[in-house]
Scaffold this motif. Sequence first.
Motif, PDB file in Angstrom:
ATOM      1  N   ASP A 298      -6.763  18.066   5.314  1.00 15.87           N
ATOM      2  CA  ASP A 298      -8.145  18.486   5.556  1.00 15.87           C
ATOM      3  C   ASP A 298      -9.149  17.567   4.864  1.00 15.87           C
ATOM      4  O   ASP A 298     -10.299  17.449   5.304  1.00 15.87           O
ATOM      5  N   GLN A 299      -8.746  16.920   3.769  1.00 16.27           N
ATOM      6  CA  GLN A 299      -9.644  16.029   3.034  1.00 16.27           C
ATOM      7  C   GLN A 299      -9.617  14.597   3.570  1.00 16.27           C
ATOM      8  O   GLN A 299     -10.390  13.757   3.122  1.00 16.27           O
ATOM      9  N   THR A 300      -8.733  14.332   4.517  1.00 17.16           N
ATOM     10  CA  THR A 300      -8.588  12.993   5.070  1.00 17.16           C
ATOM     11  C   THR A 300      -9.505  12.833   6.269  1.00 17.16           C
ATOM     12  O   THR A 300      -9.555  13.686   7.149  1.00 17.16           O
ATOM     13  N   ARG A 301     -10.244  11.717   6.298  1.00 15.98           N
ATOM     14  CA  ARG A 301     -11.226  11.472   7.350  1.00 15.98           C
ATOM     15  C   ARG A 301     -10.812  10.302   8.229  1.00 15.98           C
ATOM     16  O   ARG A 301     -10.200   9.350   7.747  1.00 15.98           O
ATOM     17  N   ALA A 302     -11.178  10.353   9.509  1.00 16.66           N
ATOM     18  CA  ALA A 302     -11.038   9.170  10.342  1.00 16.66           C
ATOM     19  C   ALA A 302     -11.838   8.037   9.697  1.00 16.66           C
ATOM     20  O   ALA A 302     -12.967   8.234   9.268  1.00 16.66           O
ATOM     21  N   GLY A 303     -11.221   6.866   9.603  1.00 20.33           N
ATOM     22  CA  GLY A 303     -11.873   5.738   8.958  1.00 20.33           C
ATOM     23  C   GLY A 303     -11.482   5.551   7.517  1.00 20.33           C
ATOM     24  O   GLY A 303     -11.817   4.519   6.918  1.00 20.33           O
ATOM     25  N   ASP A 304     -10.773   6.529   6.910  1.00 23.02           N
ATOM     26  CA  ASP A 304     -10.282   6.314   5.549  1.00 23.02           C
ATOM     27  C   ASP A 304      -9.350   5.111   5.522  1.00 23.02           C
ATOM     28  O   ASP A 304      -8.566   4.881   6.456  1.00 23.02           O
ATOM     29  N   PHE A 305      -9.409   4.341   4.440  1.00 25.08           N
ATOM     30  CA  PHE A 305      -8.598   3.136   4.274  1.00 25.08           C
ATOM     31  C   PHE A 305      -7.377   3.502   3.435  1.00 25.08           C
ATOM     32  O   PHE A 305      -7.515   3.917   2.284  1.00 25.08           O
ATOM     33  N   VAL A 306      -6.187   3.393   4.026  1.00 20.51           N
ATOM     34  CA  VAL A 306      -4.965   3.818   3.348  1.00 20.51           C
ATOM     35  C   VAL A 306      -3.909   2.717   3.438  1.00 20.51           C
ATOM     36  O   VAL A 306      -3.994   1.813   4.269  1.00 20.51           O
ATOM     37  N   CYS A 307      -2.889   2.834   2.585  1.00 26.04           N
ATOM     38  CA  CYS A 307      -1.828   1.829   2.531  1.00 26.04           C
ATOM     39  C   CYS A 307      -0.467   2.507   2.608  1.00 26.04           C
ATOM     40  O   CYS A 307      -0.337   3.707   2.386  1.00 26.04           O
ATOM     41  N   HIS A 308       0.555   1.723   2.935  1.00 21.67           N
ATOM     42  CA  HIS A 308       1.921   2.233   2.841  1.00 21.67           C
ATOM     43  C   HIS A 308       2.833   1.074   2.469  1.00 21.67           C
ATOM     44  O   HIS A 308       2.497  -0.100   2.623  1.00 21.67           O
ATOM     45  N   ARG A 309       4.021   1.453   1.950  1.00 22.86           N
ATOM     46  CA  ARG A 309       5.001   0.432   1.583  1.00 22.86           C
ATOM     47  C   ARG A 309       6.348   0.812   2.208  1.00 22.86           C
ATOM     48  O   ARG A 309       7.000   1.757   1.789  1.00 22.86           O
ATOM     49  N   GLY A 310       6.722   0.097   3.254  1.00 25.48           N
ATOM     50  CA  GLY A 310       7.977   0.344   3.948  1.00 25.48           C
ATOM     51  C   GLY A 310       8.994  -0.736   3.658  1.00 25.48           C
ATOM     52  O   GLY A 310       8.635  -1.887   3.390  1.00 25.48           O
ATOM     53  N   GLU A 311      10.260  -0.380   3.745  1.00 21.14           N
ATOM     54  CA  GLU A 311      11.314  -1.346   3.445  1.00 21.14           C
ATOM     55  C   GLU A 311      11.347  -2.487   4.453  1.00 21.14           C
ATOM     56  O   GLU A 311      11.678  -3.607   4.110  1.00 21.14           O
ATOM     57  N   ARG A 312      10.962  -2.211   5.694  1.00 16.34           N
ATOM     58  CA  ARG A 312      10.978  -3.269   6.696  1.00 16.34           C
ATOM     59  C   ARG A 312       9.688  -4.077   6.731  1.00 16.34           C
ATOM     60  O   ARG A 312       9.714  -5.280   7.011  1.00 16.34           O
ATOM     61  N   THR A 313       8.556  -3.452   6.487  1.00 17.26           N
ATOM     62  CA  THR A 313       7.279  -4.142   6.655  1.00 17.26           C
ATOM     63  C   THR A 313       6.591  -4.473   5.347  1.00 17.26           C
ATOM     64  O   THR A 313       5.605  -5.203   5.340  1.00 17.26           O
ATOM     65  N   GLY A 314       7.085  -3.948   4.210  1.00 13.86           N
ATOM     66  CA  GLY A 314       6.455  -4.215   2.930  1.00 13.86           C
ATOM     67  C   GLY A 314       5.158  -3.446   2.769  1.00 13.86           C
ATOM     68  O   GLY A 314       4.982  -2.362   3.307  1.00 13.86           O
ATOM     69  N   TYR A 315       4.225  -4.031   2.018  1.00 10.70           N
ATOM     70  CA  TYR A 315       2.942  -3.396   1.678  1.00 10.70           C
ATOM     71  C   TYR A 315       1.880  -3.815   2.677  1.00 10.70           C
ATOM     72  O   TYR A 315       1.727  -5.012   2.977  1.00 10.70           O
TER      73      TYR A 315
END
Length: 424
Positions: A298-315
């Motif tokens: 509910d606190q997440t908005r369209a346009g928020d800038f977020v990151c992820h770290r996956g084993e195949r794609t990295g950061y």
Amino acid sequence: MRFLLTCLLLTLAFVPRVAAAQTVETPAEALTRDAAEYAKLFAVPQEEAERRLTALEASVPVTDEIEARYRDRIAGISIQHRPDFRINVYLTGGDPVPDETLQLGGMTVPVAFRTGARASRDRVIWAVTWHQAQIRAMFTRPPAMGLDPRTGELVVLITSGEAKSGVEQWRAKVEAVAGVPVSIRVVDHVDVNLSAPPLGGARLEGTSPDDGKRYLCTSGFAVTDGTRYGIATAAHCLDQMSFIAPDHSEVPLDFVGQWGWGYHDVQIGTVPGPLAGLFYADTARTIERPVTGSRTRDQTRAGDFVCHRGERTGYSCAVVELTDFAPAGDLCGGACLPTWVTVSGPTCKGGDSGSPVFSGTIALGILKGATYRPDGSCAFYFYMSVDYLPQPWSLVLGATPTLPGVQPPLPPVAPPEIGARGQP
């Protein structure tokens, strides 16, 4: 032996303090690293990128208050990055609301109110919840759908084959069933879970009892039920998974359970010792971040800038697109509820399933799957919010391992119920 095993687990995933090459970032350092990605994506100076990300985090309680203030009228709230940085609020009705300016993170952030939306966010979410089966049955291939908070419309993603009979005709048909404004988007795509032939912040592998092959996923966040400590990853990964240490040795997780229906895609495996709330935040797995808090869906908005770290794609980092999304097909043990959050590509690959989605040191979610274009490129990925960790499991905070009962974990948020956002 137990002490050695525990140390190995911590070294691999969340508390790798024994290796000299490991670095635990402070929240300020995490902000700087993420801001460098923001600066590249939006072509702004590093200092401006840091101010904007600081303002984004500070704006969460502000947009919470705006949503509460205009609860009956809210169609959507989104973050605009170009041509200028602002918060847009879209409301039903014609009564005007004056624009505002906020002082956040050392900068002035405009808040623009637009009126005239034909349906509130609650009505659109209810439309998906109650009419999803009817809408899915209209198409040869059950489509993905969700709320576009920038327009207040129910977005339905169909293939070019379906579109041959006419996009406007489909829009009218779906709108007649849903009773809310509809936008049809033609996207040739395939929604899939992101488990892969073998390869998670840390690497997880397991051997399938069905075909004897090795499969790969990514570990998410450290969790606890108050007495046990474990690792959360995606439910559609194999039940029996092991950490693959830097020296290629394997440390098995003790499978607790998996939750993979409707709004869930998470499984938990425990380790024989306390864990710190750390996760890898770089491709090379030499930099860790402590979990210092969480953000609900509910606190997440369209346009928020977020990151992820996956084993195949990295950061990698990108922007949130939809916060009330139901993937196509039957990826949730059947139809998925509109509780998933999408993040724009182009970075996602099989093997990233279960990986942590975060903003700085704030935990957001656990990656479930992705939508691919016909050429194999990533259109967007989607994740399960950490709201939906199964009770009594919750996130562990901080960079130091804690004994059971010493440090209270972050409390989980109650699972979604039909009508939780209000009735149409």
